[in-house]
Scaffold this motif. Sequence first.
Motif, PDB file in Angstrom:
ATOM      1  N   GLU A  68       0.828  -1.209   0.000  1.00 45.78           N
ATOM      2  CA  GLU A  68       0.000   0.000   0.000  1.00 45.78           C
ATOM      3  C   GLU A  68       0.862   1.258   0.000  1.00 45.78           C
ATOM      4  OE1 GLU A  68      -2.487  -0.397   3.383  1.00 45.78           O
ATOM      5  OE2 GLU A  68      -3.768  -1.961   2.498  1.00 45.78           O
ATOM      6  N   ALA A  69       1.954   1.238   0.766  1.00 47.71           N
ATOM      7  CA  ALA A  69       2.855   2.395   0.790  1.00 47.71           C
ATOM      8  C   ALA A  69       3.496   2.608  -0.577  1.00 47.71           C
ATOM      9  CB  ALA A  69       3.925   2.193   1.857  1.00 47.71           C
ATOM     10  N   ALA A  70       3.852   1.500  -1.260  1.00 50.62           N
ATOM     11  CA  ALA A  70       4.444   1.611  -2.590  1.00 50.62           C
ATOM     12  C   ALA A  70       3.443   2.190  -3.585  1.00 50.62           C
ATOM     13  CB  ALA A  70       4.933   0.248  -3.058  1.00 50.62           C
ATOM     14  N   SER A  71       2.203   1.751  -3.496  1.00 48.69           N
ATOM     15  CA  SER A  71       1.171   2.267  -4.396  1.00 48.69           C
ATOM     16  C   SER A  71       0.933   3.756  -4.151  1.00 48.69           C
ATOM     17  CB  SER A  71      -0.130   1.482  -4.202  1.00 48.69           C
ATOM     18  OG  SER A  71       0.049   0.108  -4.508  1.00 48.69           O
ATOM     19  N   GLU A  72       0.961   4.156  -2.903  1.00 47.00           N
ATOM     20  CA  GLU A  72       0.787   5.568  -2.573  1.00 47.00           C
ATOM     21  C   GLU A  72       1.947   6.406  -3.124  1.00 47.00           C
ATOM     22  OE1 GLU A  72       0.291   8.475   1.369  1.00 47.00           O
ATOM     23  OE2 GLU A  72       0.301   6.276   1.582  1.00 47.00           O
ATOM     24  N   LEU A  73       3.165   5.866  -3.028  1.00 45.17           N
ATOM     25  CA  LEU A  73       4.323   6.577  -3.565  1.00 45.17           C
ATOM     26  C   LEU A  73       4.213   6.729  -5.080  1.00 45.17           C
ATOM     27  CD1 LEU A  73       7.112   7.838  -3.252  1.00 45.17           C
ATOM     28  CD2 LEU A  73       8.094   5.525  -3.332  1.00 45.17           C
ATOM     29  N   LEU A  74       3.751   5.691  -5.763  1.00 49.57           N
ATOM     30  CA  LEU A  74       3.572   5.778  -7.210  1.00 49.57           C
ATOM     31  C   LEU A  74       2.532   6.841  -7.577  1.00 49.57           C
ATOM     32  CD1 LEU A  74       3.633   2.006  -8.276  1.00 49.57           C
ATOM     33  CD2 LEU A  74       5.347   3.757  -8.792  1.00 49.57           C
ATOM     34  N   SER A  75       1.473   6.909  -6.795  1.00 51.65           N
ATOM     35  CA  SER A  75       0.440   7.911  -7.047  1.00 51.65           C
ATOM     36  C   SER A  75       0.999   9.332  -6.895  1.00 51.65           C
ATOM     37  CB  SER A  75      -0.736   7.699  -6.092  1.00 51.65           C
ATOM     38  OG  SER A  75      -1.738   8.677  -6.281  1.00 51.65           O
ATOM     39  N   LYS A  76       1.800   9.538  -5.839  1.00 49.07           N
ATOM     40  CA  LYS A  76       2.418  10.842  -5.645  1.00 49.07           C
ATOM     41  C   LYS A  76       3.380  11.164  -6.789  1.00 49.07           C
ATOM     42  CE  LYS A  76       2.346  10.790  -0.561  1.00 49.07           C
ATOM     43  NZ  LYS A  76       3.204  10.787   0.656  1.00 49.07           N
ATOM     44  N   ALA A  77       4.175  10.178  -7.183  1.00 45.65           N
ATOM     45  CA  ALA A  77       5.160  10.407  -8.243  1.00 45.65           C
ATOM     46  C   ALA A  77       4.470  10.749  -9.559  1.00 45.65           C
ATOM     47  CB  ALA A  77       6.048   9.178  -8.398  1.00 45.65           C
ATOM     48  N   ARG A  78       3.339  10.107  -9.835  1.00 42.67           N
ATOM     49  CA  ARG A  78       2.578  10.434 -11.038  1.00 42.67           C
ATOM     50  C   ARG A  78       2.141  11.902 -11.018  1.00 42.67           C
ATOM     51  NH1 ARG A  78      -0.662   8.864 -15.062  1.00 42.67           N
ATOM     52  NH2 ARG A  78      -0.024   6.687 -14.965  1.00 42.67           N
ATOM     53  N   SER A  79       1.645  12.338  -9.882  1.00 42.59           N
ATOM     54  CA  SER A  79       1.214  13.736  -9.751  1.00 42.59           C
ATOM     55  C   SER A  79       2.384  14.692  -9.928  1.00 42.59           C
ATOM     56  CB  SER A  79       0.553  13.953  -8.387  1.00 42.59           C
ATOM     57  OG  SER A  79      -0.597  13.137  -8.240  1.00 42.59           O
ATOM     58  N   TRP A  80       3.543  14.330  -9.352  1.00 40.34           N
ATOM     59  CA  TRP A  80       4.733  15.171  -9.502  1.00 40.34           C
ATOM     60  C   TRP A  80       5.132  15.296 -10.964  1.00 40.34           C
ATOM     61  CZ3 TRP A  80       7.588  11.962  -5.239  1.00 40.34           C
ATOM     62  CH2 TRP A  80       7.080  12.317  -3.979  1.00 40.34           C
ATOM     63  N   ALA A  81       5.128  14.141 -11.670  1.00 39.84           N
ATOM     64  CA  ALA A  81       5.534  14.142 -13.071  1.00 39.84           C
ATOM     65  C   ALA A  81       4.574  14.976 -13.914  1.00 39.84           C
ATOM     66  CB  ALA A  81       5.610  12.709 -13.594  1.00 39.84           C
ATOM     67  N   GLN A  82       3.291  14.853 -13.667  1.00 36.91           N
ATOM     68  CA  GLN A  82       2.310  15.647 -14.404  1.00 36.91           C
ATOM     69  C   GLN A  82       2.495  17.138 -14.123  1.00 36.91           C
ATOM     70  OE1 GLN A  82      -1.237  13.746 -12.920  1.00 36.91           O
ATOM     71  NE2 GLN A  82      -1.394  12.366 -14.679  1.00 36.91           N
ATOM     72  N   GLU A  83       2.787  17.452 -12.869  1.00 32.95           N
ATOM     73  CA  GLU A  83       3.014  18.844 -12.488  1.00 32.95           C
ATOM     74  C   GLU A  83       4.242  19.412 -13.185  1.00 32.95           C
ATOM     75  OE1 GLU A  83       4.363  21.272  -8.454  1.00 32.95           O
ATOM     76  OE2 GLU A  83       3.280  19.380  -8.270  1.00 32.95           O
ATOM     77  N   ASP A  84       5.330  18.629 -13.228  1.00 37.36           N
ATOM     78  CA  ASP A  84       6.574  19.101 -13.842  1.00 37.36           C
ATOM     79  C   ASP A  84       6.445  19.192 -15.360  1.00 37.36           C
ATOM     80  OD1 ASP A  84       7.862  19.280 -11.395  1.00 37.36           O
ATOM     81  OD2 ASP A  84       8.546  17.203 -11.458  1.00 37.36           O
ATOM     82  N   ALA A  85       5.662  18.318 -15.964  1.00 40.91           N
ATOM     83  CA  ALA A  85       5.523  18.310 -17.420  1.00 40.91           C
ATOM     84  C   ALA A  85       4.640  19.456 -17.911  1.00 40.91           C
ATOM     85  CB  ALA A  85       4.955  16.975 -17.883  1.00 40.91           C
ATOM     86  N   GLY A  86       3.664  19.831 -17.109  1.00 39.42           N
ATOM     87  CA  GLY A  86       2.750  20.880 -17.543  1.00 39.42           C
ATOM     88  C   GLY A  86       1.957  20.431 -18.744  1.00 39.42           C
ATOM     89  N   SER A  87       1.970  21.243 -19.794  1.00 42.79           N
ATOM     90  CA  SER A  87       1.228  20.924 -21.010  1.00 42.79           C
ATOM     91  C   SER A  87       2.066  20.188 -22.043  1.00 42.79           C
ATOM     92  CB  SER A  87       0.683  22.218 -21.632  1.00 42.79           C
ATOM     93  OG  SER A  87       1.757  23.101 -21.955  1.00 42.79           O
TER      94      SER A  87
END
Length: 357
Positions: A68-87
Amino acid sequence: MSNDGHQEGGFAVAAERLLVPLSDTVTVRQTVGYAVQSGLENSDELDIHLVVALPHEADLPESQQHTEAASELLSKARSWAQEDAGSRPVTIETALLGTDEYLFGPRDFADTFNDYADEHGIDQVVLDPEYQPGATAQMLQSIERELERVGLAYDEAPVERPARHERLVGDGTERFDRLFAMFWISYGFYLVLGDPTYWFDLVTGAAVAGIVSVSLAQITFTFPLDRVQSPIRTIRFAFYVPYLLWEIVKSNLAISLVILRPSMPIEPTMTRVNARVRSGLPLLALANSITLTPGTLVVRADDQRLLVHTLIPSAREGLFDGDLERAIRFVFYGRESAAIPTPRERGDTEIIRGDDQ
């Protein structure tokens, strides 16, 4: 596994494919940001794979918590990547690795990353300098060396690492717990080898245990001692000591019988066993238990891989049957975790007929 795809002008743009292994470190956020930025600088489109490789915890009660902790980390990392990529055009894929296999140490992790890279056409790995797989497993050997061995290109993220003074100083209560535990483990072992009724052994044992605890407590215990589990483990260890003494007695008798026979039927053999215990104190306890048992000697411990010299066939067979390994798992992980296949059944044994150096 999930995807965020992108196309331009009706056809797919050639994308750079990056693999980013994640663990819960203070620099993981910076690593994801660097992977996105560097990938977009080198290509019109980025295909980034965020993965968490789990150490073998499938048969431990706390395995679900780690997943569960690993899945939560992946979810956070996805959000970070989307934030850094922008459009900008970025494809993001996430995956949990090692859920259906045993992963122990850098070699296994590098092989898993390489298999994943081959399957998905990965160009390069972006590595967090603080990378640690799982919640407690530590990289005792270089993951970079193993990535080079399998021919997988990697780039270490240039992150800013915070000062680590707190790891040396630590919380006062936690330091006391570690010192206290190390003192009584050392003191008890000293008295087992000596005479607990003799005043000189009591005094010298306390002095030696004090020196050992001050010198090695922070090294031996690489994780915070659980206030509930530690007393339970102490009780289980109390049951383990008589069992270990019995194994030592049996091995002494077997060696004595071999020595007394004129033909001296010994078969010195070097064997390798992949032990299913974590690095640190559990592995140390197992290696020392094997060495204390006559007929077997641990020559080297490389992560969870033990190189063991066996003198007689029965000693080698006992090692492959994994009785001591199951007992150590009982001490540190509980009764449920002791019910695992033997090293022989798992295919985790190998006779190498000499040092593999």
